[in-house]
Design an enzyme around this catalytic site. Structure first.
Site, PDB file in Angstrom:
ATOM      1  N   GLU A 293       0.891  -1.172   0.000  1.00 19.31           N
ATOM      2  CA  GLU A 293       0.000   0.000   0.000  1.00 19.31           C
ATOM      3  C   GLU A 293       0.913   1.202   0.000  1.00 19.31           C
ATOM      4  OE1 GLU A 293      -3.048  -0.411  -0.618  1.00 19.31           O
ATOM      5  OE2 GLU A 293      -3.015  -2.562  -0.298  1.00 19.31           O
ATOM      6  N   CYS A 327      -1.559   8.875   4.339  1.00 20.33           N
ATOM      7  CA  CYS A 327      -1.559   8.560   2.913  1.00 20.33           C
ATOM      8  C   CYS A 327      -2.874   9.012   2.293  1.00 20.33           C
ATOM      9  CB  CYS A 327      -1.358   7.071   2.717  1.00 20.33           C
ATOM     10  SG  CYS A 327      -2.426   6.130   3.803  1.00 20.33           S
TER      11      CYS A 327
HETATM   12  P1  NAD Z   1       9.056   5.176   3.108  1.00 20.09           P
HETATM   13  O1  NAD Z   1       8.757   4.552   1.802  1.00 20.09           O
HETATM   14  O2  NAD Z   1      10.146   6.178   3.173  1.00 20.09           O
HETATM   15  O3  NAD Z   1       9.452   4.026   4.172  1.00 20.09           O
HETATM   16  C1  NAD Z   1       8.608   2.925   4.408  1.00 20.09           C
HETATM   17  C2  NAD Z   1       9.459   1.802   4.968  1.00 20.09           C
HETATM   18  O4  NAD Z   1      10.348   1.330   3.943  1.00 20.09           O
HETATM   19  C3  NAD Z   1      10.349   2.223   6.133  1.00 20.09           C
HETATM   20  O5  NAD Z   1      10.434   1.166   7.070  1.00 20.09           O
HETATM   21  C4  NAD Z   1      11.684   2.445   5.458  1.00 20.09           C
HETATM   22  O6  NAD Z   1      12.784   2.338   6.309  1.00 20.09           O
HETATM   23  C5  NAD Z   1      11.674   1.335   4.434  1.00 20.09           C
HETATM   24  N1  NAD Z   1      12.581   1.537   3.306  1.00 20.09           N
HETATM   25  C6  NAD Z   1      12.888   2.688   2.676  1.00 20.09           C
HETATM   26  N2  NAD Z   1      13.747   2.456   1.664  1.00 20.09           N
HETATM   27  C7  NAD Z   1      13.986   1.120   1.656  1.00 20.09           C
HETATM   28  C8  NAD Z   1      14.793   0.263   0.850  1.00 20.09           C
HETATM   29  N3  NAD Z   1      15.510   0.726  -0.154  1.00 20.09           N
HETATM   30  N4  NAD Z   1      14.767  -1.057   1.120  1.00 20.09           N
HETATM   31  C9  NAD Z   1      14.027  -1.565   2.139  1.00 20.09           C
HETATM   32  N5  NAD Z   1      13.256  -0.788   2.943  1.00 20.09           N
HETATM   33  C10 NAD Z   1      13.232   0.533   2.702  1.00 20.09           C
HETATM   34  O7  NAD Z   1       7.687   5.760   3.673  1.00 20.09           O
HETATM   35  P2  NAD Z   1       7.409   6.613   4.988  1.00 20.09           P
HETATM   36  O8  NAD Z   1       7.996   7.973   4.817  1.00 20.09           O
HETATM   37  O9  NAD Z   1       7.757   5.850   6.209  1.00 20.09           O
HETATM   38  O10 NAD Z   1       5.815   6.712   4.944  1.00 20.09           O
HETATM   39  C11 NAD Z   1       5.162   7.617   4.114  1.00 20.09           C
HETATM   40  C12 NAD Z   1       4.720   6.969   2.830  1.00 20.09           C
HETATM   41  O11 NAD Z   1       3.891   5.843   3.116  1.00 20.09           O
HETATM   42  C13 NAD Z   1       3.854   7.901   1.988  1.00 20.09           C
HETATM   43  O12 NAD Z   1       4.182   7.739   0.627  1.00 20.09           O
HETATM   44  C14 NAD Z   1       2.439   7.411   2.270  1.00 20.09           C
HETATM   45  O13 NAD Z   1       1.501   7.720   1.258  1.00 20.09           O
HETATM   46  C15 NAD Z   1       2.670   5.940   2.408  1.00 20.09           C
HETATM   47  N6  NAD Z   1       1.598   5.288   3.168  1.00 20.09           N
HETATM   48  C16 NAD Z   1       0.652   4.590   2.470  1.00 20.09           C
HETATM   49  C17 NAD Z   1      -0.397   3.992   3.147  1.00 20.09           C
HETATM   50  C18 NAD Z   1      -1.453   3.236   2.390  1.00 20.09           C
HETATM   51  O14 NAD Z   1      -2.227   2.513   3.020  1.00 20.09           O
HETATM   52  N7  NAD Z   1      -1.523   3.354   1.068  1.00 20.09           N
HETATM   53  C19 NAD Z   1      -0.473   4.103   4.533  1.00 20.09           C
HETATM   54  C20 NAD Z   1       0.513   4.805   5.213  1.00 20.09           C
HETATM   55  C21 NAD Z   1       1.558   5.393   4.522  1.00 20.09           C
END
Ligand code: NAD
Length: 544
Positions: A293, A327
């Site tokens: 998501e 999000c």
């Molecule tokens: P992010 O993508 O920066 O990080 C999410 C997770 O991925 C974290 O644990 C991070 O450490 C990890 N991560 C980042 N790069 C990685 C890599 N290269 N390899 C492995 N893991 C990695 O997101 P965020 O800033 O924590 O959250 C915000 C984002 O999440 C926004 O884009 C928001 O829209 C989305 N979000 C979506 C939903 C939904 O249900 N659609 C819900 C909540 C948040």
């Protein structure tokens, strides 16, 4: 041995406590906040039931008060990820073999612990670590997480009951096996409940999990691990690792037992996962499940028949609660010309009444954004909008200050270009961009909503005219996985509005619904024949 068909009925949603003056929950919460502020937490990795401390520490600080030290977390490396996978695989056989009612009751107990003994703690750690006001922390860290646990137990119970028909002389049955291997859960900073749901939904199905929360959510994530242990989750079933994303990916996505990833976060990271998994396909024992998501560019479109006060409130709450870091947060609005002046005037006035500051002052509605990186990115967009010749104007907010905490005022940008950058890109902060359209061009504007952004997570239509509502429901069918009529586009409740979007917003596997659980199961069909035939010939082969 199972001597009954143990079914768990549909639960009710956890009631939201209101923290009114003098309420016991308010007193309890303030006490825990004070206690946490007087301590320095030490957050370990959790591998095979052991708390692992590497000594390589990073500080945890409230985004609204970055000079204060809340605690430190221990950084792991590739070795810890490998150990976590080994611990998970070692726990697998016993866990997968545990009778359903025992598995289910661990998660129900965890829900009850969160609803009682640990409620103030999970709310307080979310308030301090992620800068959520008490209400936002309550609906997330307490209620939504409790709901995920209880509803998923019910949904899985429902799945186990779904069985095929049996013809004469045979019995058919379906076994819902866990996946072969381990599941990787990677969660974002913005919802404690998502952090809890991603590993537990897979584990509940009999899977073993390696969980990597966002570093900025670790302060509340460690409480979830403590609660699960107290609830009786066996060692190794869920292992929490603290490593940089790329290190995690290198180990997990190369592993032959990698069985699936349960991700919530940004679209770019998920796309990278998908590509890496695709490139590694030859290495795996099974086709991995890829569930993600991701981002959103969520819209509110008002029709000329809309009540301006409904529009203003939907925008104020939908765009700015939790500083727009949902999000589902409204970040682009389409306002018809006949009500535009009134909507803008009232919105600007409403935003002026929103107090901003620390989460410990309960009179604040707005708190800080999550970290400096996010602050700098948002400030950059706001500065660009302020520049002469940008073609846009800032009609509310626009001030940014990171001297004490990462504070960005609720900001409204007005644009005459419906494709201006902040109408298209996900900013993930308290910035709403508003576009006024000719009230006679409603259908053209619906087409614009559809074609402006690559995302399709949430959206709302605000209208009194039922034909206008119907047009929006049909025209915007693929623009949002969660669509709202006369409401803000945020605030989905487990069991009531299953959540997720399509296009660039993810695989739409609907967290908190039965659909999500199917992804963590691999069905085996078993046919048993009672009186097997003993001759290969069919009757059609006889001439007489
Ligand atoms: P992010 O993508 O920066 O990080 C999410 C997770 O991925 C974290 O644990 C991070 O450490 C990890 N991560 C980042 N790069 C990685 C890599 N290269 N390899 C492995 N893991 C990695 O997101 P965020 O800033 O924590 O959250 C915000 C984002 O999440 C926004 O884009 C928001 O829209 C989305 N979000 C979506 C939903 C939904 O249900 N659609 C819900 C909540 C948040």
């Amino acid at each position: 041995m199972q001597y009954g068909d143990f079914f768990y009925p549909m639960p009710a949603n956890e009631p939201v406590l209101n923290y009114a003056p003098g309420s016991p929950e308010k007193l309890a919460l303030k006490k825990v906040l004070k206690q946490l502020k007087s301590e320095v937490a030490d957050v370990p990795l959790y591998i095979g039931g052991e708390e692992v401390r590497t000594g390589k520490k990073t500080s945890i600080r409230p985004p609204h008060e970055h000079k204060h030290l809340l605690g430190n977390f221990h950084n792991g490396d590739a070795i810890h990820v490998k150990k976590a996978i080994d611990a998970a695989l070692n726990a697998k056989e016993k866990w997968a073999g545990m009778p359903w009612e025992n598995r289910a009751n661990i998660f129900l107990k965890a829900a009850d612990l969160l609803a009682t003994k640990y409620r103030a703690l999970i709310v307080a750690t979310t308030m301090l670590g992620q800068s959520k006001n008490p209400y936002q922390a309550e609906i997330d860290a307490a209620c939504e997480l409790i709901d995920f646990l209880r509803f998923n137990v019910h949904f899985l119970s429902d799945i186990y009951r779904q069985q095929p028909v049996s013809g004469a002389g045979m019995n058919n049955r379906m076994e819902y096996r866990p996946l072969e291997g381990f599941v990787l859960a990677v969660s974002p900073f913005n919802f404690t409940a998502i952090g809890g749901n991603l590993p537990t939904s897979a584990a509940m199905c009999g899977n073993v999990v390696v969980w990597k929360p966002a570093h900025t959510q670790l302060y509340s994530a460690q409480v979830i691990m403590r609660v699960l242990k107290e609830a009786g989750l066996p060692d190794g079933v869920i292992n929490l690792v603290i490593v940089d994303g790329p290190v995690l990916g290198e180990v997990c996505f190369e592993h032959p037992d990698f069985a699936g990833v349960h991700f919530t976060g940004s679209t770019g990271v998920f796309n990278h996962f998908w590509k890496t998994i695709g490139a590694n396909m030859g290495k795996y024992k099974s086709y991995p499940r890829i569930v993600g998501e991701t981002g959103g560019k969520d819209f509110v479109i008002a029709h000329s028949s809309a009540d301006p006060d409904v529009v203003v409130t939907a925008l104020a709450r939908g765009a700015f609660e939790y500083q727009g870091q949902k999000c589902s947060a409204a970040s682009r609005a389409y306002i018809p010309s006949n009500i535009a002046i009134e909507v803008k005037k009232k919105l600007v006035a409403m935003l002026k009444t929103m107090k901003m500051g620390s989460t410990e002052d309960f009179t604040n509605f707005i708190n800080a954004v999550i970290d400096e990186k996010s602050f700098d990115k948002l400030e950059m967009y706001i500065k660009a909008a302020k520049k002469k010749g940008s073609g846009v104007k800032i009609i509310a907010g626009g001030n940014c200050d990171k001297s004490k905490g990462y504070f960005i005022e609720p900001t409204v940008i007005e644009t005459t270009d419906p494709k201006y950058v902040t109408m298209c890109e996900e900013l993930f902060g308290p910035v709403l961009t508003l576009y006024v359209y000719d009230e006679n061009k409603y259908e053209e504007t619906l087409a614009l909503v559809d074609s402006t952004s690559p995302y399709a997570l949430t959206g709302a239509i605000i209208a009194q005219d039922r034909y206008a509502v119907d047009l929006a429901v049909n025209h915007l069918r693929n623009c949002a996985g969660n669509f709202y009529i006369n409401d803000k586009p945020t605030g989905a409740v487990v069991g009531q509005q299953p959540f997720g979007g399509a296009r660039g917003s993810g695989t739409n596997d609907k967290a908190g619904s039965i659909l999500n659980l199917y992804r963590w199961l691999s069905a085996r069909t078993i046919k048993e024949t009672f009186v097997p035939v003993t001759d290969y010939k069919y009757p059609f082969m006889l001439e007489k």
